[in-house]
Design a protein around this motif. Structure first.
Motif, PDB file in Angstrom:
ATOM      1  N   GLY A 156       0.823  -1.203   0.000  1.00 22.79           N
ATOM      2  CA  GLY A 156       0.000   0.000   0.000  1.00 22.79           C
ATOM      3  C   GLY A 156       0.856   1.251   0.000  1.00 22.79           C
ATOM      4  O   GLY A 156       2.076   1.192  -0.178  1.00 22.79           O
ATOM      5  N   ALA A 157       0.205   2.387   0.205  1.00 22.69           N
ATOM      6  CA  ALA A 157       0.884   3.678   0.143  1.00 22.69           C
ATOM      7  C   ALA A 157       0.581   4.505   1.386  1.00 22.69           C
ATOM      8  O   ALA A 157      -0.516   4.444   1.940  1.00 22.69           O
ATOM      9  CB  ALA A 157       0.445   4.442  -1.098  1.00 22.69           C
ATOM     10  N   ILE A 158       1.585   5.282   1.795  1.00 21.88           N
ATOM     11  CA  ILE A 158       1.418   6.296   2.835  1.00 21.88           C
ATOM     12  C   ILE A 158       1.436   7.646   2.133  1.00 21.88           C
ATOM     13  O   ILE A 158       2.317   7.917   1.314  1.00 21.88           O
ATOM     14  CB  ILE A 158       2.557   6.211   3.867  1.00 21.88           C
ATOM     15  N   LEU A 159       0.461   8.500   2.435  1.00 21.71           N
ATOM     16  CA  LEU A 159       0.373   9.812   1.809  1.00 21.71           C
ATOM     17  C   LEU A 159       0.831  10.879   2.804  1.00 21.71           C
ATOM     18  O   LEU A 159       0.404  10.875   3.961  1.00 21.71           O
ATOM     19  CB  LEU A 159      -1.059  10.106   1.363  1.00 21.71           C
ATOM     20  N   VAL A 160       1.701  11.778   2.340  1.00 23.99           N
ATOM     21  CA  VAL A 160       2.243  12.836   3.204  1.00 23.99           C
ATOM     22  C   VAL A 160       1.666  14.175   2.769  1.00 23.99           C
ATOM     23  O   VAL A 160       1.698  14.530   1.586  1.00 23.99           O
ATOM     24  CB  VAL A 160       3.783  12.887   3.132  1.00 23.99           C
ATOM     25  N   THR A 161       1.140  14.927   3.743  1.00 23.61           N
ATOM     26  CA  THR A 161       0.609  16.254   3.464  1.00 23.61           C
ATOM     27  C   THR A 161       1.103  17.219   4.538  1.00 23.61           C
ATOM     28  O   THR A 161       1.713  16.812   5.528  1.00 23.61           O
ATOM     29  CB  THR A 161      -0.936  16.229   3.440  1.00 23.61           C
ATOM     30  N   THR A 162       0.883  18.512   4.319  1.00 24.30           N
ATOM     31  CA  THR A 162       1.076  19.501   5.378  1.00 24.30           C
ATOM     32  C   THR A 162      -0.304  20.041   5.733  1.00 24.30           C
ATOM     33  O   THR A 162      -1.282  19.752   5.044  1.00 24.30           O
ATOM     34  CB  THR A 162       2.016  20.640   4.906  1.00 24.30           C
ATOM     35  N   PRO A 163      -0.441  20.812   6.807  1.00 27.93           N
ATOM     36  CA  PRO A 163      -1.784  21.181   7.279  1.00 27.93           C
ATOM     37  C   PRO A 163      -2.587  22.081   6.342  1.00 27.93           C
ATOM     38  O   PRO A 163      -3.809  22.098   6.412  1.00 27.93           O
ATOM     39  CB  PRO A 163      -1.503  21.913   8.601  1.00 27.93           C
ATOM     40  N   GLN A 164      -1.914  22.845   5.462  1.00 29.27           N
ATOM     41  CA  GLN A 164      -2.638  23.841   4.667  1.00 29.27           C
ATOM     42  C   GLN A 164      -3.581  23.198   3.656  1.00 29.27           C
ATOM     43  O   GLN A 164      -3.326  22.109   3.152  1.00 29.27           O
ATOM     44  CB  GLN A 164      -1.661  24.755   3.902  1.00 29.27           C
ATOM     45  N   LYS A 180      -7.549   4.534  -8.580  1.00 28.20           N
ATOM     46  CA  LYS A 180      -7.562   4.156 -10.001  1.00 28.20           C
ATOM     47  C   LYS A 180      -6.550   3.046 -10.300  1.00 28.20           C
ATOM     48  O   LYS A 180      -6.756   2.249 -11.224  1.00 28.20           O
ATOM     49  CB  LYS A 180      -7.265   5.372 -10.880  1.00 28.20           C
ATOM     50  N   THR A 181      -5.455   3.019  -9.569  1.00 28.27           N
ATOM     51  CA  THR A 181      -4.401   2.033  -9.844  1.00 28.27           C
ATOM     52  C   THR A 181      -4.462   0.826  -8.901  1.00 28.27           C
ATOM     53  O   THR A 181      -3.623  -0.067  -8.980  1.00 28.27           O
ATOM     54  CB  THR A 181      -3.005   2.687  -9.734  1.00 28.27           C
ATOM     55  N   GLY A 182      -5.461   0.826  -8.009  1.00 28.93           N
ATOM     56  CA  GLY A 182      -5.644  -0.324  -7.127  1.00 28.93           C
ATOM     57  C   GLY A 182      -4.631  -0.431  -6.002  1.00 28.93           C
ATOM     58  O   GLY A 182      -4.353  -1.532  -5.507  1.00 28.93           O
ATOM     59  N   VAL A 183      -4.061   0.709  -5.575  1.00 35.23           N
ATOM     60  CA  VAL A 183      -3.091   0.714  -4.471  1.00 35.23           C
ATOM     61  C   VAL A 183      -3.820   1.041  -3.166  1.00 35.23           C
ATOM     62  O   VAL A 183      -4.495   2.070  -3.073  1.00 35.23           O
ATOM     63  CB  VAL A 183      -1.965   1.745  -4.717  1.00 35.23           C
ATOM     64  N   LYS A 184      -3.687   0.182  -2.191  1.00 33.47           N
ATOM     65  CA  LYS A 184      -4.338   0.404  -0.898  1.00 33.47           C
ATOM     66  C   LYS A 184      -3.692   1.586  -0.170  1.00 33.47           C
ATOM     67  O   LYS A 184      -2.465   1.718  -0.151  1.00 33.47           O
ATOM     68  CB  LYS A 184      -4.215  -0.855  -0.034  1.00 33.47           C
ATOM     69  N   ILE A 185      -4.511   2.456   0.423  1.00 35.24           N
ATOM     70  CA  ILE A 185      -3.983   3.578   1.209  1.00 35.24           C
ATOM     71  C   ILE A 185      -3.829   3.112   2.659  1.00 35.24           C
ATOM     72  O   ILE A 185      -4.809   2.798   3.331  1.00 35.24           O
ATOM     73  CB  ILE A 185      -4.916   4.802   1.121  1.00 35.24           C
ATOM     74  N   LEU A 186      -2.573   3.055   3.098  1.00 34.04           N
ATOM     75  CA  LEU A 186      -2.301   2.594   4.466  1.00 34.04           C
ATOM     76  C   LEU A 186      -2.534   3.696   5.486  1.00 34.04           C
ATOM     77  O   LEU A 186      -2.742   3.417   6.665  1.00 34.04           O
ATOM     78  CB  LEU A 186      -0.862   2.080   4.568  1.00 34.04           C
ATOM     79  N   GLY A 187      -2.485   4.952   5.038  1.00 30.22           N
ATOM     80  CA  GLY A 187      -2.743   6.050   5.967  1.00 30.22           C
ATOM     81  C   GLY A 187      -2.170   7.363   5.485  1.00 30.22           C
ATOM     82  O   GLY A 187      -1.440   7.429   4.490  1.00 30.22           O
ATOM     83  N   ILE A 188      -2.547   8.422   6.212  1.00 32.42           N
ATOM     84  CA  ILE A 188      -2.110   9.789   5.887  1.00 32.42           C
ATOM     85  C   ILE A 188      -1.294  10.332   7.058  1.00 32.42           C
ATOM     86  O   ILE A 188      -1.664  10.162   8.224  1.00 32.42           O
ATOM     87  CB  ILE A 188      -3.323  10.697   5.620  1.00 32.42           C
ATOM     88  N   ASN A 266      -2.188  -1.348  12.325  1.00 35.01           N
ATOM     89  CA  ASN A 266      -3.261  -1.277  11.324  1.00 35.01           C
ATOM     90  C   ASN A 266      -2.961  -2.073  10.058  1.00 35.01           C
ATOM     91  O   ASN A 266      -3.837  -2.291   9.232  1.00 35.01           O
ATOM     92  CB  ASN A 266      -3.551   0.179  10.942  1.00 35.01           C
ATOM     93  N   THR A 267      -1.718  -2.479   9.919  1.00 34.50           N
ATOM     94  CA  THR A 267      -1.327  -3.284   8.760  1.00 34.50           C
ATOM     95  C   THR A 267      -0.644  -4.542   9.277  1.00 34.50           C
ATOM     96  O   THR A 267       0.577  -4.675   9.217  1.00 34.50           O
ATOM     97  CB  THR A 267      -0.381  -2.489   7.832  1.00 34.50           C
ATOM     98  N   PRO A 268      -1.436  -5.478   9.817  1.00 34.50           N
ATOM     99  CA  PRO A 268      -0.857  -6.633  10.518  1.00 34.50           C
ATOM    100  C   PRO A 268       0.136  -7.437   9.686  1.00 34.50           C
ATOM    101  O   PRO A 268       1.090  -7.980  10.230  1.00 34.50           O
ATOM    102  CB  PRO A 268      -2.099  -7.486  10.856  1.00 34.50           C
ATOM    103  N   ASN A 269      -0.079  -7.487   8.367  1.00 36.65           N
ATOM    104  CA  ASN A 269       0.841  -8.300   7.560  1.00 36.65           C
ATOM    105  C   ASN A 269       2.262  -7.735   7.567  1.00 36.65           C
ATOM    106  O   ASN A 269       3.233  -8.461   7.390  1.00 36.65           O
ATOM    107  CB  ASN A 269       0.336  -8.443   6.120  1.00 36.65           C
TER     108      ASN A 269
END
Length: 272
Positions: A156-164, A180-188, A266-269
């Motif tokens: 999966g993917a981790i997404l990084v943002t700033t507060p704005q 769209k690409t079928g990648v699981k979002i593991l968190g932000i 949250n991602t036991p595997n």
């Protein structure tokens, strides 16, 4: 001399996690590096694949800029930060004669190098491979996905943002890309969430706060946590001090360690 195929190089990599950001300047590479160090502190063997081809900053963070990459029968040998080989890095930064050299390449050449990076790096045994991607949703991202799916699965993917709001708006596009690409979002992760005063350790919110958490709620994603701006780590990079040694003493350490534990729970595997 016969070369092993890429499947062999990825065969002992248990888990692959992409680190994405909608725009540049949100500290995605810094978060990747800190996550790798936190996972290592948690007893994991970690690799970082730096495919941010135009801005390879991780070698500098790990203080291994002027390092030659060697080859073995299986391909490139990644650069290790320690004798125990618990943290490995492969970056285009190691292949440039001058670290300040600009990578001015067309898409097909970038795509070809990413293919080599995925298949031809002899990682050995890793618990987690973190893939630091360029900002946005470009050819490089598609090249990473297509090549990774040939040789292993992406957890999966981790997404990084700033507060704005402008940054969280860009991350919405990353969320659409993942769907769209079928990648699981593991968190932000919300980065630069406040500034830690080096004198009194008080945290001041320079920017707005809570954008990452709100975005996670709106999109049904896991909010992994927020990370403050930390002068100790910034100065360690600017002054050439050891980022790895500074990390456990930083205010960021507790934030990233908590995020790391949340990710593992949250991602036991990945915790297997």
């Amino acid at each position: 001399m016969e070369q092993n195929n890429g499947d062999g190089n990825m065969a002992q990599v248990r888990h692959v996690v992409l680190v994405l950001s909608g725009k540049g300047g949100v500290g995605k590479s810094t978060i990747t590096t800190e996550l790798a160090l936190a996972l290592r502190h948690a007893g994991k063997k970690v690799g970082i694949l730096d495919v941010d081809l135009c801005g390879p900053s991780i070698p500098r963070m790990l203080n291994i800029v002027h390092t030659d990459v060697h080859q073995c029968d299986s391909g490139w040998v990644p650069v290790y930060t320690d004798a125990q080989k618990s943290l490995a890095l492969m970056s285009i930064g190691f292949l440039l004669e001058d670290p300040d050299e600009a990578v001015v390449w067309r898409g097909p050449k970038k795509t070809a190098l990413i293919g080599q990076f995925v298949s031809d790096v002899a990682w050995g045994e890793l618990d987690v491979l973190l893939v630091d991607t360029p900002p946005g949703t470009s050819d490089e991202h598609l090249a990473v996905l297509e090549n990774m799916k040939k040789h292993s699965r992406i957890d999966g993917a981790i997404l990084v943002t700033t507060p704005q709001a402008v940054s969280t708006g860009d991350v919405r596009r990353e969320i659409t890309f993942c769907k769209k690409t079928g990648v699981k979002i593991l968190g932000i992760i919300e980065n630069m969430s406040g500034f830690i005063c080096p004198h009194c350790s008080e945290c001041s919110n320079i920017f707005s706060k809570g954008g990452g958490e709100e975005l996670a709620q709106l999109t049904g994603s896991v909010f992994l946590g927020s990370v403050p701006l930390d002068p100790l780590l910034s100065s360690s990079l600017e002054e050439g001090r050891d980022f790895i040694q500074s990390f456990p003493d930083s205010a960021t350490f507790s934030s990233i360690s908590t995020i790391c534990q949340t990710l593992l729970i949250n991602t036991p595997n990945i915790n297997s």
